[in-house]
Design a protein around this motif. Structure first.
Motif, PDB file in Angstrom:
ATOM      1  N   TRP A   5      92.900  76.991 151.442  1.00 31.87           N
ATOM      2  CA  TRP A   5      91.727  76.218 152.818  1.00 31.87           C
ATOM      3  C   TRP A   5      91.307  76.946 153.918  1.00 31.87           C
ATOM      4  N   ASP A  64      87.228  72.077 154.508  1.00 32.20           N
ATOM      5  CA  ASP A  64      86.891  72.017 153.263  1.00 32.20           C
ATOM      6  C   ASP A  64      88.019  69.959 152.884  1.00 32.20           C
ATOM      7  N   ALA A 102      91.390  77.689 147.591  1.00 29.32           N
ATOM      8  CA  ALA A 102      89.971  76.396 147.318  1.00 29.32           C
ATOM      9  C   ALA A 102      89.219  77.371 146.122  1.00 29.32           C
ATOM     10  N   CYS A 130      85.810  78.483 144.250  1.00 30.38           N
ATOM     11  CA  CYS A 130      83.865  77.250 145.348  1.00 30.38           C
ATOM     12  C   CYS A 130      83.181  78.435 144.290  1.00 30.38           C
ATOM     13  N   VAL A 158      83.489  73.354 146.904  1.00 34.83           N
ATOM     14  CA  VAL A 158      84.364  73.720 146.356  1.00 34.83           C
ATOM     15  C   VAL A 158      84.728  73.143 145.389  1.00 34.83           C
ATOM     16  N   GLU A 207      91.318  73.969 142.421  1.00 41.53           N
ATOM     17  CA  GLU A 207      92.233  74.308 143.476  1.00 41.53           C
ATOM     18  C   GLU A 207      93.246  75.164 142.608  1.00 41.53           C
TER      19      GLU A 207
END
Length: 147
Positions: free
Chosen positions: A16, A20, A69, A71, A78, A81
């Motif tokens: 992260w 974000d 994150a 992505c 994003v 998680e």
């Protein structure tokens, strides 16, 4: 432990970072995510700032919670998680994940969990990955089974 990036085809897992916070707010402000996670409710901007600036970096540093994150490799958007945490037994790591609503049902979580677990077996010498979820969280179960 130093944070690492993992590139996995259409996905890029990275720690992260500043900027974000809106994605964290969307993820953990989502009612479906709140139903299955232990993040604060309501999830406020200060929670997202705390995660990005202090909590995530500190937990990477002490190895207690490795969070990425997830992505899109092309756009950088994003999508989700993924988190790895050491289990109570040596060589065991716990995996957790959450997907932004628009990313659900597209295989994002399955691919991200697979990439993080492959990395853990190699880089952390993990012997076993362990997943657990609240009773009734069938979406999480499907991801774990596929991964």
């Amino acid at each position: 432990m130093e944070p690492v990036d993992i590139t996995a085809g259409r996905l890029h897992l990275r720690p992260w970072q500043a900027g974000d916070e809106p994605a964290l707010l969307a993820l953990f402000g989502d009612p479906e995510t709140q139903r299955w996670t232990s993040r604060p409710v309501p999830y406020l901007p200060e929670h997202a700032t705390e995660t990005v600036q202090r909590t995530a970096p500190a937990r990477w540093a002490d190895g207690s919670r490795l969070s990425w994150a997830v992505c899109d490799s092309t756009s950088g958007q994003v999508l989700a998680e993924v988190v790895l945490s050491p289990g109570t037994d040596p060589g065991v790591w716990l995996v957790a994940f959450a997907c932004l609503p628009a990313s659900r049902g597209r295989g994002v979580a399955t691919r991200a969990v697979g990439a993080a677990c492959r990395w853990a077996f190699d880089a952390l010498a993990a012997q076993r990955m362990q997943w657990c979820a609240h009773t009734g969280n069938l979406g999480s179960r499907r991801v774990a089974e596929k991964a």
